[in-house]
Design an enzyme around this catalytic site. Sequence first.
Site, PDB file in Angstrom:
ATOM      1  N   HIS A 195      29.453 -67.045  76.133  1.00 47.77           N
ATOM      2  CA  HIS A 195      29.249 -68.453  75.802  1.00 47.77           C
ATOM      3  C   HIS A 195      27.829 -68.895  76.165  1.00 47.77           C
ATOM      4  O   HIS A 195      27.294 -69.834  75.565  1.00 47.77           O
ATOM      5  CB  HIS A 195      30.237 -69.344  76.559  1.00 47.77           C
ATOM      6  CG  HIS A 195      31.671 -69.155  76.172  1.00 47.77           C
ATOM      7  ND1 HIS A 195      32.461 -68.177  76.734  1.00 47.77           N
ATOM      8  CD2 HIS A 195      32.437 -69.814  75.269  1.00 47.77           C
ATOM      9  CE1 HIS A 195      33.676 -68.248  76.196  1.00 47.77           C
ATOM     10  NE2 HIS A 195      33.688 -69.224  75.307  1.00 47.77           N
ATOM     11  N   ASP A 264      34.120 -64.393  66.726  1.00 42.67           N
ATOM     12  CA  ASP A 264      34.243 -65.365  67.806  1.00 42.67           C
ATOM     13  C   ASP A 264      33.389 -66.578  67.411  1.00 42.67           C
ATOM     14  O   ASP A 264      32.675 -66.558  66.402  1.00 42.67           O
ATOM     15  CB  ASP A 264      33.786 -64.752  69.128  1.00 42.67           C
ATOM     16  CG  ASP A 264      34.400 -65.434  70.348  1.00 42.67           C
ATOM     17  OD1 ASP A 264      34.941 -66.548  70.209  1.00 42.67           O
ATOM     18  OD2 ASP A 264      34.328 -64.860  71.452  1.00 42.67           O
TER      19      ASP A 264
END
Length: 351
Positions: A195, A264
């Site tokens: 992230h 993702d």
Amino acid sequence: MLALCLQDCDFPAMTPAIFGLSGTGLTADERAFFRESDPAGYILFARNCENREQLRALTEELRAIHGREKLYICIDQEGGRVARMKPPEWLAFPPGEVFARLYEMAPASAIEAARSNAQALAMDLAEVGITADCHPVLDVRQPGAHDVIGDRAYGSEPMQVAALGRAVLDGLARAGVVGCIKHIPGHGRALADSHKSLPTVEAKEEELETDIRPFRTLADAPVGMTAHVRYTAWDSENPGTLSSFVIGEIIRKRIGFGGLLMSDDLDMEALSGSVPERAARAIAAGCDLALNCWAKMDDMAGIADRLPALSEHGERRLAAALDYASGPVLTDQTELLARRDALLALAGTPA
């Protein structure tokens, strides 16, 4: 701005993307854009989940826009720290580590506990019109790795991870919800949180066999999600999501995964370039769908404008995924939770 985009952008028949929504209801701009761009599906977050009545109305509106009763509407509802539908409106569920501890003592009991837990969890999703869960996590936990996986994992032994992952897929399907194995080909060794930055895994190819083993065992899963991780043994330049070698040679051939492959989240800082550029690279590398979570209209319009139509292979895989869930198997949620808790008590592990 949106009206101009809808005039100027040449959208395909179905955009190979999963888009996020900005709030608890659709804005006028979102409604018009989704109708024109026809994305393959949607993903929900806590910002979209206020209560049962509101969430059911939201998913029904998405279906009405497309005229498709079978619509891919997914959420990250694993249990533990990854849960978008939260108490007190919805139940809390335990993380994967709870079942991993029980497995070490009583494998069969752990498998049944995980299956019952997943079915109970999926009943909450199905009730509000959610058709898919980005779960189970098949990443093999490795010592010293970043905690972004951590207690989400089902253990550090590949066959244990696969066995519990299979139980989760089965439990979700019994409630009419399709599961998604993640993060292919493995996030368990990453020393950074994707992230925030791009993790680089320098393990040798033979070491990476440990990481891919659960995915190979569950290669018949209906949906999979890629990892934003660079594996130098396979591709020293690109993260898995953007690597044609990782997707074509490792995921599709060596692992043998034939299901619907989604990236993702493309907003994650592991990737570089604009979000539409990332989406185009992911599709070009071999992903069926590009996942864009944050409902930024400029990014979504750019994705819809840049991507080709969903491929024939992608259409077949999407249809197969939506047909995968065997449920609903009529079972009382309270009974499922009681069964799970009785089994977890064997290891002295409360849910």
